[in-house]
Design a protein around this motif. Sequence first.
Motif, PDB file in Angstrom:
ATOM      1  N   LEU A  29      47.224  10.482   0.741  1.00  0.00           N
ATOM      2  CA  LEU A  29      46.377  11.579   0.283  1.00  0.00           C
ATOM      3  C   LEU A  29      47.333  12.696  -0.088  1.00  0.00           C
ATOM      4  CD1 LEU A  29      43.540  12.665  -0.143  1.00  0.00           C
ATOM      5  CD2 LEU A  29      43.467  13.313   2.268  1.00  0.00           C
ATOM      6  N   GLY A  30      47.706  12.756  -1.358  1.00  0.00           N
ATOM      7  CA  GLY A  30      48.801  13.634  -1.747  1.00  0.00           C
ATOM      8  C   GLY A  30      50.113  13.032  -1.281  1.00  0.00           C
ATOM      9  N   GLU A  31      50.906  13.825  -0.591  1.00  0.00           N
ATOM     10  CA  GLU A  31      52.231  13.375  -0.169  1.00  0.00           C
ATOM     11  C   GLU A  31      52.248  12.769   1.229  1.00  0.00           C
ATOM     12  OE1 GLU A  31      54.775  16.739  -0.533  1.00  0.00           O
ATOM     13  OE2 GLU A  31      54.715  16.761  -2.735  1.00  0.00           O
ATOM     14  N   LYS A  32      51.108  12.792   1.922  1.00  0.00           N
ATOM     15  CA  LYS A  32      51.069  12.275   3.290  1.00  0.00           C
ATOM     16  C   LYS A  32      49.896  11.317   3.455  1.00  0.00           C
ATOM     17  CE  LYS A  32      50.713  16.342   5.230  1.00  0.00           C
ATOM     18  NZ  LYS A  32      50.658  17.396   6.284  1.00  0.00           N
ATOM     19  N   PRO A  33      49.952  10.438   4.448  1.00  0.00           N
ATOM     20  CA  PRO A  33      48.806   9.565   4.710  1.00  0.00           C
ATOM     21  C   PRO A  33      47.664  10.356   5.336  1.00  0.00           C
ATOM     22  CG  PRO A  33      50.492   9.214   6.361  1.00  0.00           C
ATOM     23  CD  PRO A  33      51.094  10.130   5.331  1.00  0.00           C
ATOM     24  N   ILE A  34      46.477   9.765   5.255  1.00  0.00           N
ATOM     25  CA  ILE A  34      45.285  10.417   5.814  1.00  0.00           C
ATOM     26  C   ILE A  34      45.507  10.789   7.270  1.00  0.00           C
ATOM     27  CG2 ILE A  34      42.893   9.997   6.487  1.00  0.00           C
ATOM     28  CD1 ILE A  34      42.623   8.257   3.961  1.00  0.00           C
ATOM     29  N   LEU A  35      46.078   9.886   8.053  1.00  0.00           N
ATOM     30  CA  LEU A  35      46.290  10.147   9.476  1.00  0.00           C
ATOM     31  C   LEU A  35      47.103  11.415   9.705  1.00  0.00           C
ATOM     32  CD1 LEU A  35      47.159   7.681  12.287  1.00  0.00           C
ATOM     33  CD2 LEU A  35      48.756   9.510  11.822  1.00  0.00           C
ATOM     34  N   ALA A  36      48.143  11.620   8.930  1.00  0.00           N
ATOM     35  CA  ALA A  36      48.998  12.797   9.101  1.00  0.00           C
ATOM     36  C   ALA A  36      48.227  14.080   8.807  1.00  0.00           C
ATOM     37  CB  ALA A  36      50.222  12.689   8.198  1.00  0.00           C
ATOM     38  N   HIS A  37      47.387  14.061   7.775  1.00  0.00           N
ATOM     39  CA  HIS A  37      46.575  15.239   7.450  1.00  0.00           C
ATOM     40  C   HIS A  37      45.602  15.553   8.590  1.00  0.00           C
ATOM     41  CE1 HIS A  37      47.743  16.039   3.289  1.00  0.00           C
ATOM     42  NE2 HIS A  37      47.717  14.743   3.058  1.00  0.00           N
ATOM     43  N   THR A  38      44.965  14.519   9.116  1.00  0.00           N
ATOM     44  CA  THR A  38      43.982  14.723  10.186  1.00  0.00           C
ATOM     45  C   THR A  38      44.638  15.318  11.425  1.00  0.00           C
ATOM     46  OG1 THR A  38      42.633  12.877   9.376  1.00  0.00           O
ATOM     47  CG2 THR A  38      42.294  13.569  11.660  1.00  0.00           C
ATOM     48  N   LEU A  39      45.779  14.773  11.819  1.00  0.00           N
ATOM     49  CA  LEU A  39      46.473  15.301  12.993  1.00  0.00           C
ATOM     50  C   LEU A  39      46.947  16.731  12.763  1.00  0.00           C
ATOM     51  CD1 LEU A  39      48.582  12.227  14.187  1.00  0.00           C
ATOM     52  CD2 LEU A  39      46.268  12.915  14.855  1.00  0.00           C
ATOM     53  N   SER A  40      47.357  17.042  11.544  1.00  0.00           N
ATOM     54  CA  SER A  40      47.793  18.398  11.219  1.00  0.00           C
ATOM     55  C   SER A  40      46.645  19.391  11.363  1.00  0.00           C
ATOM     56  CB  SER A  40      48.354  18.434   9.793  1.00  0.00           C
ATOM     57  OG  SER A  40      48.716  19.743   9.424  1.00  0.00           O
ATOM     58  N   ARG A  41      45.449  18.995  10.905  1.00  0.00           N
ATOM     59  CA  ARG A  41      44.282  19.882  11.040  1.00  0.00           C
ATOM     60  C   ARG A  41      43.951  20.133  12.517  1.00  0.00           C
ATOM     61  NH1 ARG A  41      41.098  21.084   6.349  1.00  0.00           N
ATOM     62  NH2 ARG A  41      42.537  20.844   4.591  1.00  0.00           N
ATOM     63  N   LEU A  42      44.002  19.100  13.330  1.00  0.00           N
ATOM     64  CA  LEU A  42      43.717  19.262  14.758  1.00  0.00           C
ATOM     65  C   LEU A  42      44.767  20.139  15.430  1.00  0.00           C
ATOM     66  CD1 LEU A  42      42.696  15.594  15.659  1.00  0.00           C
ATOM     67  CD2 LEU A  42      41.172  17.561  15.417  1.00  0.00           C
ATOM     68  N   HIS A  43      46.020  19.941  15.066  1.00  0.00           N
ATOM     69  CA  HIS A  43      47.105  20.712  15.669  1.00  0.00           C
ATOM     70  C   HIS A  43      47.014  22.181  15.287  1.00  0.00           C
ATOM     71  CE1 HIS A  43      51.337  22.192  15.936  1.00  0.00           C
ATOM     72  NE2 HIS A  43      51.262  21.571  17.092  1.00  0.00           N
ATOM     73  N   ARG A  44      46.586  22.456  14.072  1.00  0.00           N
ATOM     74  CA  ARG A  44      46.461  23.842  13.623  1.00  0.00           C
ATOM     75  C   ARG A  44      45.470  24.612  14.500  1.00  0.00           C
ATOM     76  NH1 ARG A  44      44.929  24.082   7.525  1.00  0.00           N
ATOM     77  NH2 ARG A  44      46.739  22.679   7.547  1.00  0.00           N
ATOM     78  N   ALA A  45      44.402  23.958  14.913  1.00  0.00           N
ATOM     79  CA  ALA A  45      43.389  24.611  15.738  1.00  0.00           C
ATOM     80  C   ALA A  45      43.749  24.602  17.221  1.00  0.00           C
ATOM     81  CB  ALA A  45      42.030  23.938  15.536  1.00  0.00           C
TER      82      ALA A  45
END
Length: 250
Positions: A29-45
Amino acid sequence: MSHPLWLIVPAAGQGKRMGADKPKQYLPLGEKPILAHTLSRLHRAFPAAHLVLCLDSDDRWFNPEWVPFTHWQRVTGGAERMDSVLNALHAINAQEDDMVMVHDVARPCVTSSDLLTLYHAAQQHPSGALLAMPVADTMKRANAEQLSAATESRDRLWHALTPQSFRYALLRRALEHAVTGQCVVTDEASAVEALGHAPRLISGRRDNLKVTHPDDLALAAAIMASQVAQASDSAQSSESAQFSESKRSC
């Protein structure tokens, strides 16, 4: 956070409806896999939370570099989503009142505002809470031939989303009850409901997309680009307001 927060992300599924050569959580999904994006969103919060990632024992695509959390662990996923989550609950050293939040790995567009709103709501309601959306479309019930046989009332109907959040003891008891009764539940809230509890529905954003079909990848990319643009516009508006206020005070 008044209680420790455990984030459970089931990611052992194969995502066969995507028709891809790898599980959907690893599709780009762009430059990263879906899993990486999802974990990034959780970590941000929730940067201080403890992540529990449920992966298939034969997973050959996972890269630990995609995990932004300091505190995290990998557990083996099960045959069903409920089995993966229960494996995670059995693997952690949580107290009965600790908060547990379960999120689909294929929902990379969830926002920090929805995550934080859900967390506070689940803390205040003894039966937990889940993100959901009121049904907006006309609902049809099909017959065996896939013909429209009836129109169902959409009053008080909601689409269940994730995350879903509950106290550790309640969620563990609910899933163990489902396993004992040989009842396959498709989300955590339904297991909790089977015990006689009524989790609170928290109205979430409609762009909390679950990537399920091939077309969803392009849609998720568009949503994420729009979210970034909205955040940038909000930041610029805030800076302009602060500048105008400082000019008036001069």
